[in-house]
Design an enzyme around this catalytic site. Structure first.
Site, PDB file in Angstrom:
ATOM      1  N   HIS A  47       0.829  -1.210   0.000  1.00 36.16           N
ATOM      2  CA  HIS A  47       0.000   0.000   0.000  1.00 36.16           C
ATOM      3  C   HIS A  47       0.865   1.263   0.000  1.00 36.16           C
ATOM      4  CE1 HIS A  47      -3.655  -2.385   0.651  1.00 36.16           C
ATOM      5  NE2 HIS A  47      -2.831  -3.166   1.329  1.00 36.16           N
ATOM      6  N   HIS A  51      -1.680   3.104  -5.230  1.00 37.28           N
ATOM      7  CA  HIS A  51      -1.926   1.671  -5.059  1.00 37.28           C
ATOM      8  C   HIS A  51      -3.425   1.373  -5.058  1.00 37.28           C
ATOM      9  CE1 HIS A  51      -2.325   3.265  -0.955  1.00 37.28           C
ATOM     10  NE2 HIS A  51      -3.187   2.274  -0.759  1.00 37.28           N
ATOM     11  N   ASP A  53      -6.418  -1.044  -3.254  1.00 33.02           N
ATOM     12  CA  ASP A  53      -6.797  -1.915  -2.144  1.00 33.02           C
ATOM     13  C   ASP A  53      -7.644  -3.069  -2.675  1.00 33.02           C
ATOM     14  OD1 ASP A  53      -5.610  -0.158  -0.426  1.00 33.02           O
ATOM     15  OD2 ASP A  53      -7.457   0.526   0.533  1.00 33.02           O
ATOM     16  N   HIS A  57      -7.746  -6.712   1.974  1.00 33.33           N
ATOM     17  CA  HIS A  57      -7.049  -5.755   2.839  1.00 33.33           C
ATOM     18  C   HIS A  57      -7.784  -5.600   4.172  1.00 33.33           C
ATOM     19  CE1 HIS A  57      -4.597  -2.488   4.098  1.00 33.33           C
ATOM     20  NE2 HIS A  57      -5.378  -1.503   3.717  1.00 33.33           N
ATOM     21  N   GLU A 177      -5.898   4.603  -4.326  1.00 36.19           N
ATOM     22  CA  GLU A 177      -5.423   5.617  -3.382  1.00 36.19           C
ATOM     23  C   GLU A 177      -4.032   6.118  -3.776  1.00 36.19           C
ATOM     24  OE1 GLU A 177      -7.714   3.907   0.577  1.00 36.19           O
ATOM     25  OE2 GLU A 177      -5.752   3.073   0.054  1.00 36.19           O
TER      26      GLU A 177
END
Length: 212
Positions: A47, A51, A53, A57, A177
């Protein structure tokens, strides 16, 4: 065609979530030191930087990164501008409803003041980033959006990141993100987001671009 690279550069100074290891990038072999080739070793968490998720996660039996369909990660998207919101603000369902997001949007990218702060503050992690509230996450799911992205290391608030992530990941919404949207205006684009092809991991660094 205009191409916007919305990925954060990966260096030893790239900010990370508190408790995650900082990226380590170093030469294992060096021509300058007498070796035949240059070979760089990289050690990063899944992360780090820009990246994706995966459901695993946060979900014990959630899907891993390699189970996210590429069709989810490539295609038309809408960038919504929330740069007027102050630090620490959570984007609510009401904010999203009033943002003029086109009906039928399947990929939604949230531009906030986080991008400017990332550029200005560099390697310093800040906890008062603009994020998506639980009601905002529920709005995303209710509209059938398949991918949502934001310009910081978490889409949900620092103080309570779990609930929003669970809302999105239980609905198999891909979470992108760590974006840099400082050079991107609001509106429609085509997104290409390709995570590293790791198998069974809870996330992966990605290269993400917007084209128009």
């Amino acid at each position: 065609m205009t191409i916007h690279d919305i990925s954060i550069p990966l260096t030893g100074e790239t900010p990370v979530w508190p408790g995650d290891p900082a990226p380590t990038i170093r030469l294992d072999s060096s021509i300058a030191a007498g070796d035949v080739v240059n070979v760089t070793r990289m050690e990063i968490a899944t992360h780090t930087g820009t990246h994706l998720d995966a459901p695993s996660h946060f979900l014990k039996y959630g899907k891993a990164i390699d189970a996210i369909p590429l069709e989810t990660l490539v295609g038309p998207c809408h960038v919504a501008d929330f740069t007027a919101l102050r630090a620490g603000t959570e984007i609510t369902a009401k904010d999203l409803e009033e943002a003029g997001i086109p009906a039928g949007t399947k990929r939604l990218i949230l531009k906030t003041d986080n991008s400017r702060r990332l550029t200005k503050e560099g390697c310093v992690f800040f906890r008062d980033y603009v994020s998506l509230s639980d009601s905002g996450c529920e709005w995303v799911v209710s509209r059938g959006i398949r991918l949502v992205g934001i310009d910081y290391l978490s889409i949900t608030p620092f103080g309570h990141p779990m609930s929003g992530h669970l809302i999105l990941l239980k609905a198999n919404v891909a979470i992108l993100e760590g974006l840099d949207l400082s050079a991107v205006d609001q509106g429609g684009y085509d997104l290409v987001c390709l995570p590293l092809k790791t198998i069974g991991t809870d996330g992966a660094p990605a290269r993400a671009i917007l084209t128009r």
